[in-house]
Scaffold this active site. Structure first.
Site, PDB file in Angstrom:
ATOM      1  N   ASP A  43      69.475  30.146  59.113  1.00 24.55           N
ATOM      2  CA  ASP A  43      68.216  30.068  58.375  1.00 24.55           C
ATOM      3  C   ASP A  43      67.386  31.336  58.600  1.00 24.55           C
ATOM      4  O   ASP A  43      67.161  31.756  59.736  1.00 24.55           O
ATOM      5  CB  ASP A  43      67.437  28.835  58.854  1.00 24.55           C
ATOM      6  CG  ASP A  43      66.329  28.415  57.904  1.00 24.55           C
ATOM      7  OD1 ASP A  43      65.691  29.294  57.309  1.00 24.55           O
ATOM      8  OD2 ASP A  43      66.102  27.196  57.770  1.00 24.55           O
ATOM      9  N   THR A  79      63.638  26.535  52.608  1.00 24.48           N
ATOM     10  CA  THR A  79      64.864  26.130  53.305  1.00 24.48           C
ATOM     11  C   THR A  79      65.609  25.004  52.606  1.00 24.48           C
ATOM     12  O   THR A  79      66.804  25.128  52.305  1.00 24.48           O
ATOM     13  CB  THR A  79      64.517  25.711  54.746  1.00 24.48           C
ATOM     14  OG1 THR A  79      64.026  26.858  55.440  1.00 24.48           O
ATOM     15  CG2 THR A  79      65.733  25.149  55.466  1.00 24.48           C
ATOM     16  N   ASP A 200      64.715  31.024  62.245  1.00 21.82           N
ATOM     17  CA  ASP A 200      63.611  30.667  61.357  1.00 21.82           C
ATOM     18  C   ASP A 200      62.380  30.267  62.160  1.00 21.82           C
ATOM     19  O   ASP A 200      61.263  30.723  61.888  1.00 21.82           O
ATOM     20  CB  ASP A 200      64.053  29.519  60.443  1.00 21.82           C
ATOM     21  CG  ASP A 200      62.949  29.038  59.518  1.00 21.82           C
ATOM     22  OD1 ASP A 200      62.630  29.762  58.558  1.00 21.82           O
ATOM     23  OD2 ASP A 200      62.405  27.943  59.761  1.00 21.82           O
ATOM     24  N   HIS A 204      58.892  32.411  62.198  1.00 24.82           N
ATOM     25  CA  HIS A 204      57.633  31.831  61.734  1.00 24.82           C
ATOM     26  C   HIS A 204      56.541  31.982  62.790  1.00 24.82           C
ATOM     27  O   HIS A 204      55.406  32.341  62.488  1.00 24.82           O
ATOM     28  CB  HIS A 204      57.813  30.348  61.412  1.00 24.82           C
ATOM     29  CG  HIS A 204      58.360  30.074  60.051  1.00 24.82           C
ATOM     30  ND1 HIS A 204      57.771  30.554  58.895  1.00 24.82           N
ATOM     31  CD2 HIS A 204      59.435  29.350  59.644  1.00 24.82           C
ATOM     32  CE1 HIS A 204      58.470  30.143  57.838  1.00 24.82           C
ATOM     33  NE2 HIS A 204      59.486  29.412  58.274  1.00 24.82           N
ATOM     34  N   ASP A 247      69.818  31.109  53.758  1.00 18.10           N
ATOM     35  CA  ASP A 247      69.128  30.542  52.609  1.00 18.10           C
ATOM     36  C   ASP A 247      68.163  31.526  51.965  1.00 18.10           C
ATOM     37  O   ASP A 247      67.910  31.474  50.767  1.00 18.10           O
ATOM     38  CB  ASP A 247      68.376  29.270  53.012  1.00 18.10           C
ATOM     39  CG  ASP A 247      67.556  29.441  54.291  1.00 18.10           C
ATOM     40  OD1 ASP A 247      67.657  30.497  54.940  1.00 18.10           O
ATOM     41  OD2 ASP A 247      66.836  28.493  54.663  1.00 18.10           O
ATOM     42  N   HIS A 248      67.613  32.427  52.771  1.00 20.33           N
ATOM     43  CA  HIS A 248      66.623  33.404  52.317  1.00 20.33           C
ATOM     44  C   HIS A 248      66.343  34.329  53.490  1.00 20.33           C
ATOM     45  O   HIS A 248      66.895  34.165  54.587  1.00 20.33           O
ATOM     46  CB  HIS A 248      65.320  32.716  51.877  1.00 20.33           C
ATOM     47  CG  HIS A 248      64.837  31.687  52.854  1.00 20.33           C
ATOM     48  ND1 HIS A 248      64.386  32.003  54.123  1.00 20.33           N
ATOM     49  CD2 HIS A 248      64.768  30.330  52.767  1.00 20.33           C
ATOM     50  CE1 HIS A 248      64.046  30.913  54.763  1.00 20.33           C
ATOM     51  NE2 HIS A 248      64.278  29.869  53.981  1.00 20.33           N
ATOM     52  N   HIS A 353      58.523  32.844  54.433  1.00 20.01           N
ATOM     53  CA  HIS A 353      59.357  33.032  53.247  1.00 20.01           C
ATOM     54  C   HIS A 353      58.732  32.185  52.152  1.00 20.01           C
ATOM     55  O   HIS A 353      57.629  31.686  52.316  1.00 20.01           O
ATOM     56  CB  HIS A 353      60.811  32.652  53.539  1.00 20.01           C
ATOM     57  CG  HIS A 353      60.953  31.351  54.254  1.00 20.01           C
ATOM     58  ND1 HIS A 353      60.946  30.127  53.606  1.00 20.01           N
ATOM     59  CD2 HIS A 353      61.073  31.061  55.578  1.00 20.01           C
ATOM     60  CE1 HIS A 353      61.084  29.157  54.490  1.00 20.01           C
ATOM     61  NE2 HIS A 353      61.156  29.688  55.696  1.00 20.01           N
TER      62      HIS A 353
END
Length: 427
Positions: A43, A79, A200, A204, A247-248, A353
């Site tokens: 992620d 996500t 992820d 964050h 995912d990104h 994101h």
């Protein structure tokens, strides 16, 4: 007598047409029964991270196989929508998981930290994930913490599954997958989806360029090293098709780059169905025109549209769960509830994101190795809906209806490369 002959000829012709149709729809090059497929997601792993020199095991996979320049995520770059797109080949606008936060008239509210909502199959029944398609074809599927993997799909679960639990370490996740892959042939999964979330989380909390994010990246890479080394020791690595995606990506958010959603629209005027970067807004009855006047168009750090007027390239805006107005934040800006903002650590850089999928910071990773893949190849960027047709081809199953196209990924495959070389020689 002639009528009998004609009838026989008609029956033969119908049979041939039927066989031709089956041949056309059947997947090409079905894999051997002992070729497992392992799909791994990291992620928020931005495509450019592979060049930082922090992930030698990921680099080893890329060197021994194929790397894409990047994957284009789907809108919104969140996500849950993108993980379900990867395994169904459907855009979020089509599979219905339209955001990490959403509302449905019958199902109520969906949030990623609500286990009851995550396990409710009606949120997920808009698409058929690859493990369900495999099981419908007589194969077995497994999910290790994959978003959407713990919910049934039309009443059916993956044959092996673990629900999301952030306390399960990266190494423990790998060990569980290795146990599944070490089962006898009669029970071993044919396709396994493995998910890592720690990059992820740290990105964050501290920003994508933080020491904490880099440490998470390295822990995941070490766990992947354990995975490939164990498979190699068992003599199974070179007969396993291993694909690593994300995912990104992730963008940096400066401490002062946050606004309160209550400053965008009041609770009297509308219900805010999603916050963060892609903001969903449903005007309350009687306030529709007022909310449109207030929101539609460009603002200092965001822009708002009616759902049917969003940029066409996002391919988003028709699903009933999408609220009437969607506002998109500029890269590096968040819109969050005032109550949440009050709890934020002052001066702390963060990561987010959910921004425009075309931004370089949102680009995702794709690397793969195994008996189906070429070695040392780099292919151009492609959309993440295209991953699902590849998964179906590697499993030898007929894909469910999807928005993807396998063509951009054919140059990654050994069989396709051989066919191209043969065609060139004939010319």
């Amino acid at each position: 007598m002639p009528s009998i002959v004609l009838a026989a000829r008609a029956a033969l012709l119908a049979s041939l047409v039927s066989l031709a149709a089956c041949a056309a729809s059947a997947p090409r090059d079905p894999p051997p029964a002992d070729t497992p497929l392992l799909l791994v997601s990291i992620d928020s792993f931005r495509a450019s991270y592979l060049d930082l020199g922090l992930t030698p095991n990921l680099q080893r996979i890329a060197d021994q196989g194929v790397r894409a320049q990047w994957i284009n995520p789907s809108y919104p770059t969140q996500t849950f929508p993108n993980h379900y797109t990867l395994v169904t080949g459907l855009r979020p606008d089509h599979h219905g998981v339209i955001h990490n936060m959403m509302r449905d008239p019958e199902l109520g509210r969906f949030r990623v930290n609500d286990p009851a909502a995550i396990g409710e199959e009606r949120w997920w029944n808009g698409g058929e994930p690859i493990w369900i398609g495999a099981q419908n074809a007589g194969l077995r599927g497994a999910t290790m913490l994959w978003p959407g993997g713990e919910a049934p799909n039309h009443g059916q679960h993956a044959s092996r599954r673990r629900a999301f639990d952030p306390k399960i370490s990266e190494m423990a996740r790998v060990e569980q997958v290795l146990k599944w892959l070490d089962e006898p042939a009669a029970t071993r999964p044919h396709v396994t989806a493995l998910y890592f979330d720690s990059l992820d989380k740290q990105s964050h909390d501290y920003g994508p360029n933080s020491a904490q994010a880099r440490a998470a990246m390295q822990r995941i890479d070490t766990a992947l090293g354990r995975l490939i080394d164990t498979l190699a020791a068992r003599g199974e690595l070179d007969r396993t098709n291993l694909i690593v995606v994300s995912d990104h990506g992730m963008a940096e958010v400066a401490p002062e780059h946050r606004i309160a959603v209550e400053d965008m629209v009041t609770v009297q005027e509308a219900v805010v169905t999603s916050t963060g970067q892609s903001i969903g807004i449903a005007p309350n009855k009687g306030y529709e025109a007022q909310v449109e006047r207030r929101l539609l168009g460009k603002h200092d750090h965001y822009e708002c549209w009616r759902k049917g007027e969003l940029p066409a390239r996002w391919q988003y805006g028709t699903h009933p769960r999408i609220p009437p107005i969607v506002c998109q934040m500029q890269e590096g800006w968040d819109a969050i509830e005032r109550e949440v903002l009050a709890k934020a650590r002052p001066g702390q850089t963060r990561g987010s994101h959910g921004y425009d999928p075309a931004l370089p910071s949102m680009r995702a990773i794709f690397i793969a190795r195994g008996p189906a893949f070429r070695q040392g190849a780099t292919i151009p960027a492609f959309d993440n809906v295209d991953v699902y047709p590849l998964l179906a081809r590697l499993l030898g199953i007929v894909p469910a209806k999807n928005d993807g196209d396998i063509a951009p990924l054919l140059p990654a495959l050994k069989a396709q490369a051989a066919e191209s070389a043969e065609a060139t020689e004939k010319k």
